[in-house]
Enzyme design. Structure first.
Site, PDB file in Angstrom:
ATOM      1  N   HIS A  46      24.758  58.521  55.102  1.00 40.73           N
ATOM      2  CA  HIS A  46      24.583  59.358  53.914  1.00 40.73           C
ATOM      3  C   HIS A  46      25.813  59.253  53.015  1.00 40.73           C
ATOM      4  O   HIS A  46      26.862  58.767  53.434  1.00 40.73           O
ATOM      5  CB  HIS A  46      24.397  60.818  54.330  1.00 40.73           C
ATOM      6  CG  HIS A  46      25.605  61.357  55.052  1.00 40.73           C
ATOM      7  ND1 HIS A  46      25.877  61.076  56.369  1.00 40.73           N
ATOM      8  CD2 HIS A  46      26.624  62.149  54.627  1.00 40.73           C
ATOM      9  CE1 HIS A  46      27.003  61.664  56.730  1.00 40.73           C
ATOM     10  NE2 HIS A  46      27.479  62.319  55.692  1.00 40.73           N
TER      11      HIS A  46
ATOM     12  N   HIS B  66      28.235  56.499  54.928  1.00 42.37           N
ATOM     13  CA  HIS B  66      28.791  56.594  56.289  1.00 42.37           C
ATOM     14  C   HIS B  66      27.880  57.391  57.189  1.00 42.37           C
ATOM     15  O   HIS B  66      26.972  58.096  56.745  1.00 42.37           O
ATOM     16  CB  HIS B  66      30.182  57.228  56.246  1.00 42.37           C
ATOM     17  CG  HIS B  66      30.204  58.605  55.640  1.00 42.37           C
ATOM     18  ND1 HIS B  66      30.094  58.805  54.280  1.00 42.37           N
ATOM     19  CD2 HIS B  66      30.327  59.827  56.205  1.00 42.37           C
ATOM     20  CE1 HIS B  66      30.148  60.115  54.026  1.00 42.37           C
ATOM     21  NE2 HIS B  66      30.280  60.756  55.189  1.00 42.37           N
TER      22      HIS B  66
ATOM     23  N   ARG C 207      31.862  67.823  70.413  1.00 48.05           N
ATOM     24  CA  ARG C 207      32.838  67.350  69.429  1.00 48.05           C
ATOM     25  C   ARG C 207      32.802  68.275  68.218  1.00 48.05           C
ATOM     26  O   ARG C 207      31.730  68.653  67.742  1.00 48.05           O
ATOM     27  CB  ARG C 207      32.468  65.922  69.003  1.00 48.05           C
ATOM     28  CG  ARG C 207      33.352  65.358  67.918  1.00 48.05           C
ATOM     29  CD  ARG C 207      32.873  63.990  67.441  1.00 48.05           C
ATOM     30  NE  ARG C 207      33.752  63.535  66.364  1.00 48.05           N
ATOM     31  CZ  ARG C 207      33.360  62.769  65.361  1.00 48.05           C
ATOM     32  NH1 ARG C 207      32.100  62.335  65.296  1.00 48.05           N
ATOM     33  NH2 ARG C 207      34.210  62.400  64.422  1.00 48.05           N
TER      34      ARG C 207
ATOM     35  N   ASP D  25      28.317  61.757  50.505  1.00 42.86           N
ATOM     36  CA  ASP D  25      28.671  63.175  50.387  1.00 42.86           C
ATOM     37  C   ASP D  25      28.638  63.570  48.922  1.00 42.86           C
ATOM     38  O   ASP D  25      28.928  62.759  48.051  1.00 42.86           O
ATOM     39  CB  ASP D  25      30.086  63.432  50.920  1.00 42.86           C
ATOM     40  CG  ASP D  25      30.206  63.141  52.405  1.00 42.86           C
ATOM     41  OD1 ASP D  25      29.179  63.210  53.111  1.00 42.86           O
ATOM     42  OD2 ASP D  25      31.339  62.844  52.853  1.00 42.86           O
TER      43      ASP D  25
END
Ligand code: NAG
Ligand code: NAG
Ligand code: NAG
Ligand code: NAG
Ligand code: NAG
Ligand code: NAG
Ligand code: NAG
Ligand code: NAG
Length: 735
Positions: free
Chosen positions: A664, A716, A726, A666
């Site tokens: 995607h 990314h 995480r 940002d």
């Protein structure tokens, strides 16, 4: 260690003569000899200061009455002082025939010398009388006598008996008339002699109307100024343009005298700085083994919610002092801080000589708690010092305790200030009602432009008191209770009333005061919110220790084109932010429908919590402006970020919920992505892949951030987390 080293003057007791060393001003070299007589029944701080100034000028001083019980009443507040006349009368008997001897009789508790014996003798001779008394503008103790005084054209009209000078036979003639009681008034006695016209003439008496020799400060504070010279500091009387030699803080001017005596005669000047700081010091470096270090009771007071308490304890722990010589007493009044004390206690209580905690459940008032701590030292004859420290003092100097002990004062505190502010732990002066007033030197002391050991009327937050002083001069009362004053003010007023000097030293940098204002304790890790109120402590706790190296040494990496990688968060920042989010616990679940954002739809949703949801938006944006913007400017030169961001959130990846994020863009000019935990340790897998460059970063580093352009070039994806959990913190900056 317990005996104090200030006793060198005791040698003078009973000793009548010393050579007059000074040969300043040979011009007027008087043939007469000068002997100073003073009465002191105790070695008060004021007496020691008097003797220090006398020794500096090589006066020959004989102390009368040392060790005797004082029966002269509470001079200063009521009449009394007759004991001084009686003692002088006794001393003069043996000196009655010494024609060439000039006697200077002085009080000593509230008086300092500003000039030499020769100067006094010269001025006395110029006055051309046999006896000269100090003068003042206010009459005491009997106002009705005013009209009997000879009138004066200019100058002070009334007699003050705190200082007088005269030939021995004449002084003897005056004092041998004394047949009253020790608690009768000395000043009234001398006044009556002076007002008796016959005596005044036959004894050839006068007053020092224009303060050539004697400066009484009562009623005259506006007349005097400090006059700085290259070697000495004097007081100048601006009304008569004189340089008085003896400065007397009579009645309510003791605090002002203390201020003046921080300079005169050689305490501090512009050329040489502090002239007496090194006097009477103790040298702990000569203390061979830790067993011989003084025993210190450390009283710690957490009286209100205070930021950075774990760091406070850590610093205490790191003080360079043998811990088996420290008895620790903690009064904690705040439930929120119990876990911090518990952590410290669990790990470390056994390394101290003793460790005692009194918690909020005891419901002690602050005064009771402080008295309890002080009493632990007072009642323990092995306690050499009591070291009181409030939780808002961050002691950055590990040597603090040693340095204070070495300075060897009865009561001394290190200067601590709010970072970059004029707020500190002492007052330079008092207002008439006993509250804060700013002294002319306050700012210079706070800012370190004048360095020394300062006698001040009020200090708080951190101080060291000798155990012996607690057991003698301070044994009578609960120092923290006085009228309705708060405990610190009560302590200081009690000390002032006992004539105990309180010193503050700024000879070293010791640490700082944190602000306890605006401390919201309804979060889990409240210190995270302190970026505005306590920025220095916040930075120290939460910013990566290598962050500044980014700018100094170009300490950052570029693992993929235009993806920059740099350290920004400390371990604690990462841990506390994650804890905060888990404590909040309402993760979004990674659904497309999202009421938190405008439009209510997220096309690439993550399992996250927004900063706004935990009320951290304002602080987070400030963090971006303070710590991310400078990096942006460095790597994308010429781009000035507004540091504005709507989407600020912590993402949680775990195989059981959301484990990855599909490719995607940002909605940002650039994005930061901070790893909040450790690959391998806390999770497996994870990482980030930038498609255009076929470039993958597989091992994120805890506390390090990526920074990359948000749109167009940097498509990314978040790679799958295959085990553990995480966490990352993300901001879309300048959308
Ligand atoms: C006092 O005496 C000492 C030793 O004789 C001398 O060095 C010093 O200069 C004298 N002090 C003053 C202020 O005259
Ligand atoms: C006082 O004594 C001085 C000498 O010390 C003398 O010159 C002066 O005349 C005397 N004054 C009176 C009023 O006796
Ligand atoms: C000082 O330390 C040395 C070596 O540790 C020791 O031999 C000596 O006895 C100690 N001196 C004192 C006064 O304790
Ligand atoms: C306890 O002592 C250790 C050193 O032994 C220190 O590193 C640690 O920070 C202390 N614990 C706390 C909670 O201050
Ligand atoms: C704590 O002390 C205050 C004042 O002494 C008193 O008003 C209050 O009731 C006490 N609270 C408890 C829980 O004992
Ligand atoms: C303190 O924090 C809580 C929880 O975030 C918040 O609801 C409250 O408004 C804050 N109080 C103040 C005075 O900022
Ligand atoms: C800071 O950098 C030094 C040198 O590269 C390194 O040894 C140290 O571990 C770093 N500190 C932290 C907290 O990562
Ligand atoms: C991407 O890089 C990997 C290894 O670095 C390589 O095996 C692969 O062929 C590359 N793919 C493209 C499309 O270049």
């Amino acid at each position: 260690m317990r005996g104090h080293l200030l006793l060198s003057f005791s040698a003078l007791l009973g000793l009548a003569w010393r050579s007059r060393g000074s040969d300043v001003d040979r011009r007027a070299a008087p043939a007469d000899t000068l002997l100073v007589l003073t009465v002191a029944t105790k070695e008060t701080d004021g007496f020691l200061r008097f003797m220090q100034s006398a020794n500096y000028f090589n006066y020959t001083v004989k102390v009368l009455g040392m060790g005797e019980e004082w029966k002269g009443g509470d001079v200063g507040r009521s009449i009394g002082g007759g004991q001084k006349v009686r003692l002088l009368k006794e001393a003069m008997e043996g000196l009655a025939d010494q024609e060439g001897m000039v006697i200077l009789f002085l009080d000593s508790y509230d008086l300092v010398f500003a000039g030499s014996p020769d100067e006094i003798l010269r001025k006395f001779q110029q006055a051309n009388h046999k006896v000269l008394f100090a003068a003042e503008g206010l009459i005491w103790p009997d106002k009705r006598l005013a009209e009997k005084y000879p009138s004066v054209r200019s100058g002070k009209r009334f007699l003050n008996s705190g200082g007088f000078i005269g030939y021995a036979p004449y002084i003897n003639k005056i004092v041998k008339q004394w047949d009253l009681h020790d608690n009768d008034d000395d000043q009234l006695f001398y006044t009556k002699v002076y007002l008796d016209t016959l005596q005044r003439e036959s004894l050839n008496m006068t007053l020092d109307h224009k303060c050539q020799i004697f400066q009484n400060l009562n009623g005259a504070i506006d007349e005097v100024l400090l006059k700085f010279g290259t070697n000495r500091v004097r007081v100048r009387n601006t009304m008569y343009d004189t340089l008085p030699v003896v400065i007397h803080g009579n009645i309510n001017t003791k605090i002002y005298l203390n201020h003046l005596a921080n300079y005169i005669p050689n305490a501090w000047n512009y050329e040489h700085g502090c002239g007496n700081c090194d006097q009477n010091m103790v040298d702990l470096s000569q203390v061979n083994v830790s067993q011989e270090f003084p025993v210190v009771t450390v009283g710690i007071f957490i009286e209100q919610p205070t930021p950075f308490v774990p760091e406070f304890f850590q610093r205490l722990f790191e003080l360079d002092y043998p811990k088996d010589k420290l008895n620790v007493f903690v009064h904690n009044n705040v439930i929120n801080h119990e876990r911090h004390i518990q952590m410290f206690w669990d790990e470390n209580k056994s390394v101290f000589k003793s460790f005692k905690v009194v918690g909020p459940e005891e419901n002690l008032s602050q005064g009771e708690a402080r008295n309890m701590g002080m009493d632990l030292c007072r009642k323990d004859s092995s306690c050499d010092y009591y070291f009181s420290i409030d939780s808002d003092v961050q002691l950055t100097n590990r040597q603090t305790l040693k340095l204070l002990i070495e300075q060897n004062r009865k009561i001394i505190g290190p200067l601590v200030t709010r970072h970059g502010k004029l707020w500190s732990n002492f007052w330079g002066a008092l207002s008439l009602d006993g509250y804060y007033a700013r002294s002319e030197d306050y700012i210079d002391i706070v800012q370190g432009k004048r360095i020394g050991v300062w006698n001040v009327p009020f200090m708080a937050h951190i101080y060291l008191i000798k155990g012996e002083v607690l057991r003698t001069e301070m044994k009578e009362r609960n120092f923290f209770v006085l009228e309705k004053l708060d405990p610190d003010m009560a302590l200081c007023r009690n000390a002032r009333e006992l004539g105990l000097f309180m010193y503050v030293t700024n000879r070293h940098e010791f640490g700082r005061l944190t602000s306890t204002a605006n401390y919201n304790t309804s979060h889990y890790n409240n210190d995270l919110w302190q970026i505005f109120e306590n920025p220095v402590d916040w930075k120290e706790k939460y910013i990566h220790p290598n962050y500044t190296r980014i700018f100094k040494e170009n300490y950052l990496e570029q693992p993929c084109p235009d993806v920059f990688w740099f350290p920004v968060f400390s371990e604690k920042a990462c841990d506390e932010l994650v804890e905060e989010m888990e404590n909040f616990g309402i993760w979004s679940g990674g659904k497309h429908e999202d009421k938190r954002i405008t439009g209510g739809y997220e096309s690439v949703p993550t399992d996250d919590i927004h900063m706004r949801q935990i009320n951290y938006e304002k602080e987070w944006l400030h963090f971006i402006r303070e710590f991310i913007s400078p990096v942006t400017l460095k790597v994308f030169s010429g781009y000035y970020t507004k540091g504005y961001a709507v989407m600020n959130f912590v993402v949680k990846y775990t195989p059981h919920r959301q484990s990855y994020l599909r490719p995607h863009h940002d909605s940002s000019t650039f994005t930061i992505n901070i790893a909040l935990n450790n690959k391998g340790l806390d999770f497996q897998g994870g990482g980030c892949r930038f498609h255009r460059y076929n470039c993958t970063i597989e091992s994120p580093r805890k506390g390090w951030s990526f920074m990359h352009p948000g749109r167009l070039t940097h498509l990314h994806e978040g790679l799958p987390t295959t085990g553990g959990i995480r966490y990352i913190a993300v901001s879309f900056i300048d959308p």
